[in-house]
Design a protein around this motif. Structure first.
Motif, PDB file in Angstrom:
ATOM      1  N   GLY A 228     104.053 -41.949  -4.185  1.00 33.98           N
ATOM      2  CA  GLY A 228     103.603 -43.070  -4.999  1.00 33.98           C
ATOM      3  C   GLY A 228     102.166 -43.466  -4.731  1.00 33.98           C
ATOM      4  O   GLY A 228     101.612 -44.310  -5.440  1.00 33.98           O
ATOM      5  N   THR A 229     101.544 -42.849  -3.721  1.00 33.96           N
ATOM      6  CA  THR A 229     100.147 -43.150  -3.408  1.00 33.96           C
ATOM      7  C   THR A 229      99.219 -42.448  -4.400  1.00 33.96           C
ATOM      8  O   THR A 229      99.393 -41.269  -4.694  1.00 33.96           O
ATOM      9  N   ALA A 230      98.236 -43.179  -4.910  1.00 31.24           N
ATOM     10  CA  ALA A 230      97.248 -42.590  -5.823  1.00 31.24           C
ATOM     11  C   ALA A 230      96.217 -41.810  -5.015  1.00 31.24           C
ATOM     12  O   ALA A 230      95.667 -42.317  -4.037  1.00 31.24           O
ATOM     13  N   LEU A 231      95.953 -40.568  -5.418  1.00 29.20           N
ATOM     14  CA  LEU A 231      95.019 -39.709  -4.693  1.00 29.20           C
ATOM     15  C   LEU A 231      93.644 -39.663  -5.341  1.00 29.20           C
ATOM     16  O   LEU A 231      92.626 -39.706  -4.656  1.00 29.20           O
ATOM     17  N   VAL A 232      93.597 -39.538  -6.651  1.00 28.38           N
ATOM     18  CA  VAL A 232      92.309 -39.385  -7.324  1.00 28.38           C
ATOM     19  C   VAL A 232      92.415 -39.894  -8.758  1.00 28.38           C
ATOM     20  O   VAL A 232      93.472 -39.786  -9.393  1.00 28.38           O
ATOM     21  N   GLU A 233      91.330 -40.471  -9.229  1.00 31.86           N
ATOM     22  CA  GLU A 233      91.244 -40.915 -10.622  1.00 31.86           C
ATOM     23  C   GLU A 233      90.449 -39.884 -11.407  1.00 31.86           C
ATOM     24  O   GLU A 233      89.320 -39.545 -11.047  1.00 31.86           O
ATOM     25  N   LEU A 234      91.043 -39.364 -12.458  1.00 31.99           N
ATOM     26  CA  LEU A 234      90.393 -38.337 -13.263  1.00 31.99           C
ATOM     27  C   LEU A 234      89.342 -38.952 -14.184  1.00 31.99           C
ATOM     28  O   LEU A 234      89.564 -40.010 -14.780  1.00 31.99           O
ATOM     29  N   ARG A 235      88.212 -38.255 -14.281  1.00 31.16           N
ATOM     30  CA  ARG A 235      87.141 -38.669 -15.183  1.00 31.16           C
ATOM     31  C   ARG A 235      86.611 -37.429 -15.903  1.00 31.16           C
ATOM     32  O   ARG A 235      86.492 -36.361 -15.303  1.00 31.16           O
ATOM     33  N   ALA A 236      86.293 -37.593 -17.159  1.00 31.43           N
ATOM     34  CA  ALA A 236      85.694 -36.511 -17.944  1.00 31.43           C
ATOM     35  C   ALA A 236      84.950 -37.131 -19.121  1.00 31.43           C
ATOM     36  O   ALA A 236      85.219 -38.270 -19.516  1.00 31.43           O
ATOM     37  N   THR A 237      84.012 -36.361 -19.662  1.00 33.65           N
ATOM     38  CA  THR A 237      83.189 -36.840 -20.777  1.00 33.65           C
ATOM     39  C   THR A 237      83.312 -35.884 -21.953  1.00 33.65           C
ATOM     40  O   THR A 237      83.317 -34.662 -21.776  1.00 33.65           O
ATOM     41  N   ASP A 238      83.398 -36.452 -23.140  1.00 30.08           N
ATOM     42  CA  ASP A 238      83.379 -35.659 -24.366  1.00 30.08           C
ATOM     43  C   ASP A 238      81.916 -35.544 -24.805  1.00 30.08           C
ATOM     44  O   ASP A 238      81.325 -36.519 -25.280  1.00 30.08           O
ATOM     45  N   PRO A 239      81.276 -34.359 -24.637  1.00 29.76           N
ATOM     46  CA  PRO A 239      79.840 -34.244 -24.942  1.00 29.76           C
ATOM     47  C   PRO A 239      79.518 -34.372 -26.423  1.00 29.76           C
ATOM     48  O   PRO A 239      78.390 -34.715 -26.780  1.00 29.76           O
ATOM     49  N   GLN A 240      80.495 -34.119 -27.266  1.00 30.14           N
ATOM     50  CA  GLN A 240      80.240 -34.220 -28.708  1.00 30.14           C
ATOM     51  C   GLN A 240      80.299 -35.670 -29.170  1.00 30.14           C
ATOM     52  O   GLN A 240      79.472 -36.114 -29.967  1.00 30.14           O
ATOM     53  N   ALA A 241      81.263 -36.416 -28.631  1.00 34.74           N
ATOM     54  CA  ALA A 241      81.406 -37.821 -29.013  1.00 34.74           C
ATOM     55  C   ALA A 241      80.585 -38.741 -28.121  1.00 34.74           C
ATOM     56  O   ALA A 241      80.436 -39.928 -28.429  1.00 34.74           O
ATOM     57  N   HIS A 242      80.066 -38.195 -27.000  1.00 39.25           N
ATOM     58  CA  HIS A 242      79.299 -38.986 -26.035  1.00 39.25           C
ATOM     59  C   HIS A 242      80.108 -40.182 -25.535  1.00 39.25           C
ATOM     60  O   HIS A 242      79.597 -41.296 -25.413  1.00 39.25           O
ATOM     61  N   GLN A 243      81.382 -39.930 -25.250  1.00 32.57           N
ATOM     62  CA  GLN A 243      82.277 -40.976 -24.767  1.00 32.57           C
ATOM     63  C   GLN A 243      83.142 -40.435 -23.628  1.00 32.57           C
ATOM     64  O   GLN A 243      83.387 -39.223 -23.551  1.00 32.57           O
ATOM     65  N   PRO A 244      83.621 -41.329 -22.763  1.00 36.92           N
ATOM     66  CA  PRO A 244      84.551 -40.887 -21.718  1.00 36.92           C
ATOM     67  C   PRO A 244      85.880 -40.441 -22.332  1.00 36.92           C
ATOM     68  O   PRO A 244      86.339 -41.005 -23.337  1.00 36.92           O
ATOM     69  N   VAL A 245      86.472 -39.443 -21.730  1.00 36.17           N
ATOM     70  CA  VAL A 245      87.787 -38.969 -22.169  1.00 36.17           C
ATOM     71  C   VAL A 245      88.833 -40.028 -21.848  1.00 36.17           C
ATOM     72  O   VAL A 245      88.831 -40.621 -20.770  1.00 36.17           O
ATOM     73  N   ARG A 246      89.730 -40.257 -22.799  1.00 40.46           N
ATOM     74  CA  ARG A 246      90.765 -41.278 -22.614  1.00 40.46           C
ATOM     75  C   ARG A 246      92.162 -40.691 -22.446  1.00 40.46           C
ATOM     76  O   ARG A 246      93.101 -41.412 -22.121  1.00 40.46           O
ATOM     77  N   GLU A 247      92.295 -39.389 -22.677  1.00 45.71           N
ATOM     78  CA  GLU A 247      93.631 -38.786 -22.615  1.00 45.71           C
ATOM     79  C   GLU A 247      93.620 -37.545 -21.727  1.00 45.71           C
ATOM     80  O   GLU A 247      92.798 -36.646 -21.902  1.00 45.71           O
ATOM     81  N   PHE A 248      94.549 -37.527 -20.778  1.00 46.04           N
ATOM     82  CA  PHE A 248      94.736 -36.374 -19.899  1.00 46.04           C
ATOM     83  C   PHE A 248      96.191 -35.921 -19.991  1.00 46.04           C
ATOM     84  O   PHE A 248      97.100 -36.744 -20.130  1.00 46.04           O
ATOM     85  N   ARG A 249      96.393 -34.622 -19.909  1.00 46.52           N
ATOM     86  CA  ARG A 249      97.734 -34.053 -19.967  1.00 46.52           C
ATOM     87  C   ARG A 249      97.943 -33.093 -18.800  1.00 46.52           C
ATOM     88  O   ARG A 249      96.989 -32.605 -18.211  1.00 46.52           O
ATOM     89  N   VAL A 250      99.207 -32.799 -18.524  1.00 47.56           N
ATOM     90  CA  VAL A 250      99.566 -31.792 -17.524  1.00 47.56           C
ATOM     91  C   VAL A 250      99.874 -30.493 -18.246  1.00 47.56           C
ATOM     92  O   VAL A 250     100.696 -30.469 -19.165  1.00 47.56           O
ATOM     93  N   PHE A 251      99.196 -29.410 -17.857  1.00 48.09           N
ATOM     94  CA  PHE A 251      99.523 -28.112 -18.449  1.00 48.09           C
ATOM     95  C   PHE A 251     100.265 -27.218 -17.458  1.00 48.09           C
ATOM     96  O   PHE A 251     100.830 -26.198 -17.845  1.00 48.09           O
ATOM     97  N   GLU A 252     100.280 -27.610 -16.183  1.00 42.41           N
ATOM     98  CA  GLU A 252     101.035 -26.857 -15.174  1.00 42.41           C
ATOM     99  C   GLU A 252     101.590 -27.844 -14.151  1.00 42.41           C
ATOM    100  O   GLU A 252     100.837 -28.481 -13.420  1.00 42.41           O
ATOM    101  N   GLU A 253     102.909 -27.984 -14.134  1.00 41.35           N
ATOM    102  CA  GLU A 253     103.560 -28.955 -13.264  1.00 41.35           C
ATOM    103  C   GLU A 253     103.380 -28.581 -11.790  1.00 41.35           C
ATOM    104  O   GLU A 253     103.229 -27.409 -11.439  1.00 41.35           O
ATOM    105  N   GLY A 254     103.410 -29.607 -10.932  1.00 38.26           N
ATOM    106  CA  GLY A 254     103.334 -29.401  -9.493  1.00 38.26           C
ATOM    107  C   GLY A 254     104.521 -30.039  -8.800  1.00 38.26           C
ATOM    108  O   GLY A 254     105.062 -31.051  -9.270  1.00 38.26           O
ATOM    109  N   GLU A 255     104.934 -29.461  -7.691  1.00 33.83           N
ATOM    110  CA  GLU A 255     106.098 -29.979  -6.966  1.00 33.83           C
ATOM    111  C   GLU A 255     105.791 -31.286  -6.247  1.00 33.83           C
ATOM    112  O   GLU A 255     106.657 -32.146  -6.100  1.00 33.83           O
TER     113      GLU A 255
END
Length: 274
Positions: free
Chosen positions: A85-112
């Motif tokens: 339940g401990t938070a390890l890292v906050e994800l950040r990314a930028t959309d270079p075309q929209a010049h805005q921070p990314v608001r949606e993140f998804r999991v494409f490979e699950e982790g145990e």
């Protein structure tokens, strides 16, 4: 000149190559010539070629460095046994075309051991350094940053580098010890050998040393665990039974992380020890 591998602007924006050229047809026949005439210099020349590697513009979302499209990894260093339940890292990314921070993140490979909630990576399961080391398991989670229009995406692999902590007590091979010693035993003859194990494996956490408590009549080798009679000997007539503790400690240099365990020792025997 041909390219034999991928070029990376971030690794090398400028590449300088030294090129040599030889005139293989410029040598003269040596038959009938003097020594001075045959010792002609090699006909060759050199030049430097400078290659400028231009940065490739990406329309896909971009995570902060050291992440890169050619090395899409985000490493996080974490101490073992961290609470689920401990938070390890906050994800950040930028959309270079929209010049805005990314608001949606998804999991494409699950982790145990990890999970994604909105834009933060949380501990999902207890992580034990020793168990994971024995099973040769990696701690990873594949995440994807979606562009504002949700038509483009970039991937990143979250890799946890687990740091060992001293979370295991030394374990003596017995819960208590009882020895009968002959009266003919003279110092520094050995009486017994204590052994102990410690599941911690890094930075001296698993190195065990020994000491005795509540006795001056016997000594133990701190490293080998060999129990012997003290140099002054022991008089059986003054004391028939000797009781004391053997202590096993990790981290020989000490410190507030040191862990220890102890066991009762009883020694008895006929006659006198000198």
């Amino acid at each position: 000149m041909i390219v034999v591998g991928p070029l990376n602007h971030q690794s090398a924006a400028v590449i300088v190559v030294r090129v040599a050229v030889n005139d293989v047809g410029g040598s003269k026949p040596t038959f009938g010539l003097s020594q001075e005439e045959t010792d002609l210099p090699v006909q060759e020349d050199f030049a430097e070629v400078t290659i400028f590697v231009e940065a490739l513009f990406h329309d896909e979302p971009i995570f902060p460095p050291p992440w890169s499209p050619s090395n899409p990894v985000i490493k996080v260093q974490v101490k073992e046994e961290i609470e689920p339940g401990t938070a390890l890292v906050e994800l950040r990314a930028t959309d270079p075309q929209a010049h805005q921070p990314v608001r949606e993140f998804r999991v494409f490979e699950e982790g145990e051991y990890l999970e994604l909630k909105v834009n933060k990576i949380f501990v999902k399961k207890r992580m034990d350094y020793e168990v994971l080391g024995r099973e040769n398991k990696s701690i990873e989670l594949g995440v994807e940053a979606m562009s504002i229009d949700r038509q483009r995406s970039s991937r990143a692999t979250i890799q946890v580098e687990l740091e060992d902590v001293n979370d295991h007590d030394p374990i003596l091979d017995q819960e208590s010890y009882a020895f009968t010693i002959p009266e003919s035993l003279l110092p520094p003859a050995s009486i017994a050998v204590f052994t102990a194990t410690d599941e911690d494996v890094q930075r001296g956490f698993g190195d065990v040393t020994f000491e005795l408590e509540n006795t001056d009549d016997f000594v133990v080798n701190a490293t080998t665990g060999v129990l012997t009679v003290a140099a002054h000997g022991v008089d059986r007539e003054l004391k028939a039974v000797h009781s004391f503790k053997v202590v096993a400690k990790d981290i020989p240099q000490g410190g507030n992380q040191q862990r220890r365990t102890s066991a009762h020792v009883s020694l008895s025997g006929p006659g006198s020890l000198f």
